[in-house]
Scaffold this motif. Structure first.
Motif, PDB file in Angstrom:
ATOM      1  N   ASP A 226      41.295  29.522  34.448  1.00 51.55           N
ATOM      2  CA  ASP A 226      41.719  30.129  33.193  1.00 51.55           C
ATOM      3  C   ASP A 226      43.098  29.542  32.881  1.00 51.55           C
ATOM      4  O   ASP A 226      43.777  29.027  33.763  1.00 51.55           O
ATOM      5  CB  ASP A 226      41.783  31.649  33.385  1.00 51.55           C
ATOM      6  N   ASP A 228      45.905  30.919  30.283  1.00 52.22           N
ATOM      7  CA  ASP A 228      47.020  31.855  30.100  1.00 52.22           C
ATOM      8  C   ASP A 228      47.006  32.917  31.206  1.00 52.22           C
ATOM      9  O   ASP A 228      46.019  33.632  31.387  1.00 52.22           O
ATOM     10  CB  ASP A 228      46.935  32.496  28.713  1.00 52.22           C
ATOM     11  N   GLY A 229      48.097  32.992  31.967  1.00 50.85           N
ATOM     12  CA  GLY A 229      48.178  33.920  33.091  1.00 50.85           C
ATOM     13  C   GLY A 229      47.815  33.269  34.415  1.00 50.85           C
ATOM     14  O   GLY A 229      47.938  33.893  35.461  1.00 50.85           O
ATOM     15  N   ASP A 351      42.966  35.531  35.790  1.00 52.78           N
ATOM     16  CA  ASP A 351      43.835  36.702  35.962  1.00 52.78           C
ATOM     17  C   ASP A 351      43.208  37.958  35.384  1.00 52.78           C
ATOM     18  O   ASP A 351      43.828  39.013  35.377  1.00 52.78           O
ATOM     19  CB  ASP A 351      45.225  36.446  35.337  1.00 52.78           C
ATOM     20  N   ASP A 355      37.265  36.718  33.525  1.00 48.64           N
ATOM     21  CA  ASP A 355      37.172  35.384  34.127  1.00 48.64           C
ATOM     22  C   ASP A 355      36.193  35.390  35.297  1.00 48.64           C
ATOM     23  O   ASP A 355      35.377  34.477  35.453  1.00 48.64           O
ATOM     24  CB  ASP A 355      38.555  34.931  34.635  1.00 48.64           C
TER      25      ASP A 355
HETATM   26 MG   LIG Z   1      44.173  34.751  31.336  1.00 49.68          MG
END
Ligand SMILES: [Mg+2]
Length: 397
Positions: A226, A228-229, A351, A355
């Motif tokens: 993933d 973002d994060g 995160d 996911d």
């Molecule tokens: Mg994320």
């Protein structure tokens, strides 16, 4: 077979060889290609025009056609105004599975060198000429047919050059005979050697083996990330460099996965596009910046899938239930169709629960990442996988 077809376009398991070669190079962060063509140049030009769409990659592919066949060195001299300040050069009819990061690192370590040559270790030279090294420098070339009973190094046809070297290429001549020996004699050529897989489809027996061996060699585990994060801090709809910051250990984790011989793929929901906060072009621009920053530390992202759709998107074209939007597995499944992935040994790190659900729906093991460093989370998964770069970047045979 080559009477009417340029060798690089011969089919390998149903695809032109050059499709595979360019895909292998592009996944390691190269975005601009220049094909040096003479024989059947019109056919090469048609091939080049269709290639970005066929591979589904944001690459440019141009063709430089020599007015008359000028040899490998002459072809380079003819194209000099179209070369980048630092450029890779590949033979179009062979594949050496040596990570390009090792050539980039070697050139960075030797600022005086005008080029780095990738060398394949062999137990005996056979039909090849051989290359002599001292430390990290290439010192001499020996012609084929000489007495070479023991281990030796051969030129694998993969180079990283500074553009200044082109002044040493005659208007007509062979790079291998007319340019490289002089660079070596002047101490301007470095080398990296390895046992990585090498195949030359210009030889009938190798061409036959290539039909099954190349895809088998490309089958590797993948690390799905993933974005973002996981790769960067999730500050909400990150679309510009000034709002982008790597998560702790993220560049290191990506480089570690590259060096362990895994594909690294990004699968990211980007509803910010559907909501009109930023455009797909902004997304691609930021991904290019991320790729360039990773290349600078020896890592790369092999491929990316993103989903701009959202059921409540502000922009009508994106307002839909997409089977690419996580927790649906569409982005992962598309990558599994496109690349020869060893899914049983692959991993998804995200995160959010969505996911992990997407990974499970695609048959991929998932790991949740919410605290600590990304490279620490990845380490147990990579344990036991060979570190391909670690043994080959030193330049010693
Ligand atoms: Mg994320």
């Amino acid at each position: 077979m080559t009477a009417g077809t340029p060798k690089p376009l011969l089919p390998i398991a149903g695809r032109p060889f050059l499709d595979i070669l360019i895909e292998e190079i592009a996944r390691q962060g190269v975005r601009r290609f220049l094909l040096l063509a003479a024989f059947e140049a019109d056919r090469i030009a048609r091939f080049a025009a269709a290639l970005p769409d066929r591979l589904g990659r944001r690459i440019t592919v141009e063709v430089a056609t020599e007015p008359a066949p000028a040899g490998t060195g002459g072809a380079l001299a003819h194209a000099r105004d179209r070369l980048d300040p630092v450029f890779f050069l590949f033979n179009g009819d062979s594949w050496f599975d040596q990570p390009l990061a090792s050539l980039r690192a070697a050139l960075a370590r030797t600022p005086r060198a005008l080029g780095v040559l990738a060398l394949r270790r062999l137990s005996g030279a056979g039909r090849y000429g051989t290359v002599e090294m001292e430390g990290a420098s290439v010192t001499a070339f020996r012609p084929a047919g000489g007495p070479q009973p023991g281990p030796c190094l051969v030129n694998a046809g993969v180079y990283l050059f500074r553009r200044e070297m082109v002044s040493r290429c005659p208007a007509a001549g062979a790079l291998e005979h007319d340019t490289l020996p002089g660079l070596a004699a002047d101490g301007l050529l470095a080398g990296v050697s390895s046992d990585a897989y090498f195949i030359d489809i210009g030889v009938p027996e190798d061409y036959a083996r290539a039909q099954h061996e190349i895809e088998a060699r490309r089958r590797k585990p993948a690390l799905f990330l993933d974005r973002d994060g996981v790769i960067n801090e999730d500050r909400g709809y990150v679309a510009t460099r000034d709002r982008f910051a790597f998560m702790p250990g993220a560049p290191e984790a990506i480089r570690d996965a590259n060096e362990a011989g895994c594909y690294v793929f990004v699968v990211t929901n980007q509803a910010g596009i559907g909501h009109g906060y930023y455009g797909a072009a902004d997304f691609h621009r930021l991904m290019d910046v991320i790729q360039d920053e990773l290349l600078a530390v020896g890592g790369h992202i092999d491929d990316v899938r993103f989903c701009p759709d959202h059921p409540e998107a502000a922009l009508e074209p994106y307002r839909r239930q997409s089977d690419w939007r996580k927790p649906a597995p569409g982005m992962i499944l598309d990558l599994l169709r496109h690349w020869p992935v060893d899914a049983a040994n692959s991993l998804m790190i995200g995160d959010r629960l969505s996911d992990i659900e997407a990974a499970a729906a695609a048959g991929i093991r998932g790991v949740l990442f919410q605290t600590g460093r990304l490279d620490d989370v990845l380490r147990p998964f990579l344990a036991g996988r060979p570190a391909r770069l670690a043994g080959s970047a030193g330049g010693q045979p």
